[in-house]
Design a protein around this motif. Sequence first.
Motif, PDB file in Angstrom:
ATOM      1  N   ASN A 155       0.835  -1.208   0.000  1.00 54.01           N
ATOM      2  CA  ASN A 155       0.000   0.000   0.000  1.00 54.01           C
ATOM      3  C   ASN A 155       0.867   1.255   0.000  1.00 54.01           C
ATOM      4  OD1 ASN A 155      -2.297  -1.566   0.107  1.00 54.01           O
ATOM      5  ND2 ASN A 155      -2.587  -1.326   2.309  1.00 54.01           N
ATOM      6  N   ALA A 156       1.901   1.244   0.840  1.00 51.77           N
ATOM      7  CA  ALA A 156       2.789   2.402   0.941  1.00 51.77           C
ATOM      8  C   ALA A 156       3.517   2.649  -0.375  1.00 51.77           C
ATOM      9  CB  ALA A 156       3.795   2.199   2.073  1.00 51.77           C
ATOM     10  N   ALA A 157       4.025   1.582  -0.984  1.00 49.75           N
ATOM     11  CA  ALA A 157       4.771   1.726  -2.236  1.00 49.75           C
ATOM     12  C   ALA A 157       3.881   2.247  -3.352  1.00 49.75           C
ATOM     13  CB  ALA A 157       5.380   0.380  -2.632  1.00 49.75           C
ATOM     14  N   THR A 158       2.656   1.734  -3.431  1.00 51.19           N
ATOM     15  CA  THR A 158       1.722   2.194  -4.457  1.00 51.19           C
ATOM     16  C   THR A 158       1.429   3.685  -4.280  1.00 51.19           C
ATOM     17  OG1 THR A 158       0.681   0.010  -4.589  1.00 51.19           O
ATOM     18  CG2 THR A 158      -0.561   1.869  -5.473  1.00 51.19           C
ATOM     19  N   MET A 159       1.142   4.080  -3.054  1.00 50.28           N
ATOM     20  CA  MET A 159       0.838   5.483  -2.774  1.00 50.28           C
ATOM     21  C   MET A 159       2.017   6.381  -3.117  1.00 50.28           C
ATOM     22  SD  MET A 159      -0.312   7.259   0.832  1.00 50.28           S
ATOM     23  CE  MET A 159       1.270   6.912   1.614  1.00 50.28           C
ATOM     24  N   VAL A 160       3.210   5.966  -2.736  1.00 48.27           N
ATOM     25  CA  VAL A 160       4.413   6.778  -2.969  1.00 48.27           C
ATOM     26  C   VAL A 160       4.668   6.969  -4.454  1.00 48.27           C
ATOM     27  CG1 VAL A 160       6.931   6.791  -2.771  1.00 48.27           C
ATOM     28  CG2 VAL A 160       5.521   6.227  -0.779  1.00 48.27           C
ATOM     29  N   VAL A 161       4.605   5.891  -5.223  1.00 45.76           N
ATOM     30  CA  VAL A 161       4.890   5.983  -6.658  1.00 45.76           C
ATOM     31  C   VAL A 161       3.816   6.789  -7.375  1.00 45.76           C
ATOM     32  CG1 VAL A 161       5.184   4.669  -8.793  1.00 45.76           C
ATOM     33  CG2 VAL A 161       6.219   3.847  -6.674  1.00 45.76           C
ATOM     34  N   VAL A 162       2.561   6.567  -7.027  1.00 44.18           N
ATOM     35  CA  VAL A 162       1.478   7.332  -7.667  1.00 44.18           C
ATOM     36  C   VAL A 162       1.633   8.828  -7.393  1.00 44.18           C
ATOM     37  CG1 VAL A 162      -0.993   7.818  -7.633  1.00 44.18           C
ATOM     38  CG2 VAL A 162      -0.194   5.459  -7.701  1.00 44.18           C
ATOM     39  N   LEU A 163       1.825   9.196  -6.147  1.00 40.70           N
ATOM     40  CA  LEU A 163       1.969  10.612  -5.803  1.00 40.70           C
ATOM     41  C   LEU A 163       3.250  11.195  -6.398  1.00 40.70           C
ATOM     42  CD1 LEU A 163       0.712  10.695  -2.094  1.00 40.70           C
ATOM     43  CD2 LEU A 163      -0.520  11.292  -4.183  1.00 40.70           C
ATOM     44  N   GLY A 164       4.300  10.380  -6.468  1.00 46.88           N
ATOM     45  CA  GLY A 164       5.541  10.845  -7.083  1.00 46.88           C
ATOM     46  C   GLY A 164       5.376  11.117  -8.563  1.00 46.88           C
ATOM     47  N   ILE A 165       4.551  10.314  -9.227  1.00 40.96           N
ATOM     48  CA  ILE A 165       4.283  10.529 -10.652  1.00 40.96           C
ATOM     49  C   ILE A 165       3.381  11.751 -10.856  1.00 40.96           C
ATOM     50  CG2 ILE A 165       3.048   9.568 -12.642  1.00 40.96           C
ATOM     51  CD1 ILE A 165       4.138   6.819 -11.826  1.00 40.96           C
ATOM     52  N   LEU A 166       2.384  11.889 -10.000  1.00 40.71           N
ATOM     53  CA  LEU A 166       1.468  13.023 -10.135  1.00 40.71           C
ATOM     54  C   LEU A 166       2.132  14.344  -9.768  1.00 40.71           C
ATOM     55  CD1 LEU A 166      -1.847  11.546  -8.638  1.00 40.71           C
ATOM     56  CD2 LEU A 166      -1.228  11.828 -11.044  1.00 40.71           C
ATOM     57  N   PHE A 167       3.026  14.296  -8.791  1.00 40.99           N
ATOM     58  CA  PHE A 167       3.715  15.509  -8.331  1.00 40.99           C
ATOM     59  C   PHE A 167       5.221  15.246  -8.320  1.00 40.99           C
ATOM     60  CE2 PHE A 167      -0.428  15.139  -6.238  1.00 40.99           C
ATOM     61  CZ  PHE A 167      -1.047  16.288  -6.715  1.00 40.99           C
ATOM     62  N   PRO A 168       5.847  15.243  -9.483  1.00 41.64           N
ATOM     63  CA  PRO A 168       7.268  14.864  -9.604  1.00 41.64           C
ATOM     64  C   PRO A 168       8.236  15.907  -9.073  1.00 41.64           C
ATOM     65  CG  PRO A 168       6.439  15.585 -11.723  1.00 41.64           C
ATOM     66  CD  PRO A 168       5.253  15.566 -10.796  1.00 41.64           C
ATOM     67  N   ARG A 169       8.306  15.998  -7.764  1.00 45.04           N
ATOM     68  CA  ARG A 169       9.243  16.911  -7.118  1.00 45.04           C
ATOM     69  C   ARG A 169      10.140  16.121  -6.177  1.00 45.04           C
ATOM     70  NH1 ARG A 169       5.974  22.545  -5.796  1.00 45.04           N
ATOM     71  NH2 ARG A 169       5.306  22.943  -7.948  1.00 45.04           N
ATOM     72  N   VAL A 170      11.324  16.617  -5.963  1.00 41.30           N
ATOM     73  CA  VAL A 170      12.303  15.891  -5.156  1.00 41.30           C
ATOM     74  C   VAL A 170      11.790  15.644  -3.750  1.00 41.30           C
ATOM     75  CG1 VAL A 170      14.609  15.977  -4.148  1.00 41.30           C
ATOM     76  CG2 VAL A 170      14.260  16.750  -6.503  1.00 41.30           C
ATOM     77  N   TRP A 171      11.183  16.654  -3.121  1.00 44.62           N
ATOM     78  CA  TRP A 171      10.740  16.494  -1.738  1.00 44.62           C
ATOM     79  C   TRP A 171       9.608  15.478  -1.625  1.00 44.62           C
ATOM     80  CZ3 TRP A 171       5.767  17.483  -0.147  1.00 44.62           C
ATOM     81  CH2 TRP A 171       4.972  18.279  -0.979  1.00 44.62           C
ATOM     82  N   VAL A 172       8.762  15.374  -2.658  1.00 41.05           N
ATOM     83  CA  VAL A 172       7.694  14.378  -2.648  1.00 41.05           C
ATOM     84  C   VAL A 172       8.289  12.970  -2.658  1.00 41.05           C
ATOM     85  CG1 VAL A 172       5.725  13.430  -3.920  1.00 41.05           C
ATOM     86  CG2 VAL A 172       6.037  15.913  -3.778  1.00 41.05           C
ATOM     87  N   LEU A 175      10.186  12.236   0.795  1.00 42.06           N
ATOM     88  CA  LEU A 175       9.245  11.895   1.865  1.00 42.06           C
ATOM     89  C   LEU A 175       8.588  10.547   1.604  1.00 42.06           C
ATOM     90  CD1 LEU A 175       7.469  15.318   2.585  1.00 42.06           C
ATOM     91  CD2 LEU A 175       9.158  14.141   4.001  1.00 42.06           C
ATOM     92  N   GLY A 176       8.257  10.299   0.342  1.00 45.78           N
ATOM     93  CA  GLY A 176       7.599   9.053  -0.003  1.00 45.78           C
ATOM     94  C   GLY A 176       8.482   7.842   0.232  1.00 45.78           C
ATOM     95  N   VAL A 177       9.724   7.927  -0.213  1.00 42.19           N
ATOM     96  CA  VAL A 177      10.648   6.806  -0.020  1.00 42.19           C
ATOM     97  C   VAL A 177      10.875   6.563   1.471  1.00 42.19           C
ATOM     98  CG1 VAL A 177      13.025   6.040  -0.345  1.00 42.19           C
ATOM     99  CG2 VAL A 177      11.783   7.062  -2.254  1.00 42.19           C
ATOM    100  N   ALA A 178      11.013   7.639   2.235  1.00 37.30           N
ATOM    101  CA  ALA A 178      11.198   7.492   3.683  1.00 37.30           C
ATOM    102  C   ALA A 178       9.993   6.797   4.312  1.00 37.30           C
ATOM    103  CB  ALA A 178      11.410   8.869   4.319  1.00 37.30           C
ATOM    104  N   TRP A 179       8.794   7.178   3.874  1.00 38.62           N
ATOM    105  CA  TRP A 179       7.572   6.556   4.399  1.00 38.62           C
ATOM    106  C   TRP A 179       7.534   5.060   4.084  1.00 38.62           C
ATOM    107  CZ3 TRP A 179       3.489   7.602   7.488  1.00 38.62           C
ATOM    108  CH2 TRP A 179       2.363   6.783   7.377  1.00 38.62           C
ATOM    109  N   ALA A 180       7.842   4.705   2.849  1.00 37.51           N
ATOM    110  CA  ALA A 180       7.794   3.302   2.442  1.00 37.51           C
ATOM    111  C   ALA A 180       8.841   2.472   3.183  1.00 37.51           C
ATOM    112  CB  ALA A 180       7.999   3.189   0.929  1.00 37.51           C
ATOM    113  N   VAL A 181      10.046   2.997   3.322  1.00 39.98           N
ATOM    114  CA  VAL A 181      11.111   2.265   4.015  1.00 39.98           C
ATOM    115  C   VAL A 181      10.768   2.084   5.496  1.00 39.98           C
ATOM    116  CG1 VAL A 181      13.518   2.361   4.756  1.00 39.98           C
ATOM    117  CG2 VAL A 181      12.927   2.949   2.402  1.00 39.98           C
ATOM    118  N   LEU A 182      10.286   3.139   6.120  1.00 41.61           N
ATOM    119  CA  LEU A 182       9.910   3.047   7.534  1.00 41.61           C
ATOM    120  C   LEU A 182       8.748   2.080   7.729  1.00 41.61           C
ATOM    121  CD1 LEU A 182      10.215   6.787   8.635  1.00 41.61           C
ATOM    122  CD2 LEU A 182      11.695   4.878   9.305  1.00 41.61           C
TER     123      LEU A 182
END
Length: 237
Positions: A155-172, A175-182
């Motif tokens: 679930n975390a990985a799907t959310m991170v990649v989708v939001l990263g594609i929709l909002f392709p910014r470094v900080w997104v 934060l997303g990778v940190a969330w998925a790893v944690l």
Amino acid sequence: MTVQHSDSPKPDAEGHDVAKAAQVTRRWPVVAGSVAVALVVGLGIIIALRPKLPFELDTEWMGEIVEHRSPFWLGPALFFNYAGGGIVGSVVVPVVIVLLLLAFRRPWGAGYFAIASAVSVICVQILKHTVDRARPTDILVHADTGSFPSGHTANAATMVVVLGILFPRVWVWCLGVAWAVLMAVSRTYLGAHWISDTVGGLLLGSAVAVIVWTPLAHKLALEATQPHPFFLAHRRQ
């Protein structure tokens, strides 16, 4: 000399390139996503042949985790357990994200997130019931049957990649990778999954997000170039 004019929108500030997005279906996403899915299925087959025998890496990692458990880390781990799965992680969070995307006039983005999230959950459940891997014995939370792959991590990985594609910014992405790893670490800390379960979840969730994105890439990029009415009204004042 003849100058050719193009009616295609130019890339926006976030990096959405409509012209390039139109070519996505013939490029790397399908291949990359398919390879990731194949790896997860292959790992699932190996595990299915030995459902009660974890890999050596699994047992070593779990041993380290159990040895270093403390009340200080339990709280954050339980937070990720609550936020990443069950009704909250599988229903509430996705619905809130979809509603926010709709509020910002991103219907294609909302549809993309909803479809990717649903497909990810379905794939996880199919694999869980097919592989039927036993969970670790040192589990600290209540969990359903089937350890592979980790639903929370997928679930975390799907959310991170989708939001990263929709909002392709470094900080997104950061934060997303940190969330998925944690999320992955928290699942092993609580003894709910072996480390290989979380690897499978990360690969599967990411693959689903990329594959679902492929046929929608052009629409999503085109939609991203259209400013929200709120910002238009603000600029006119």
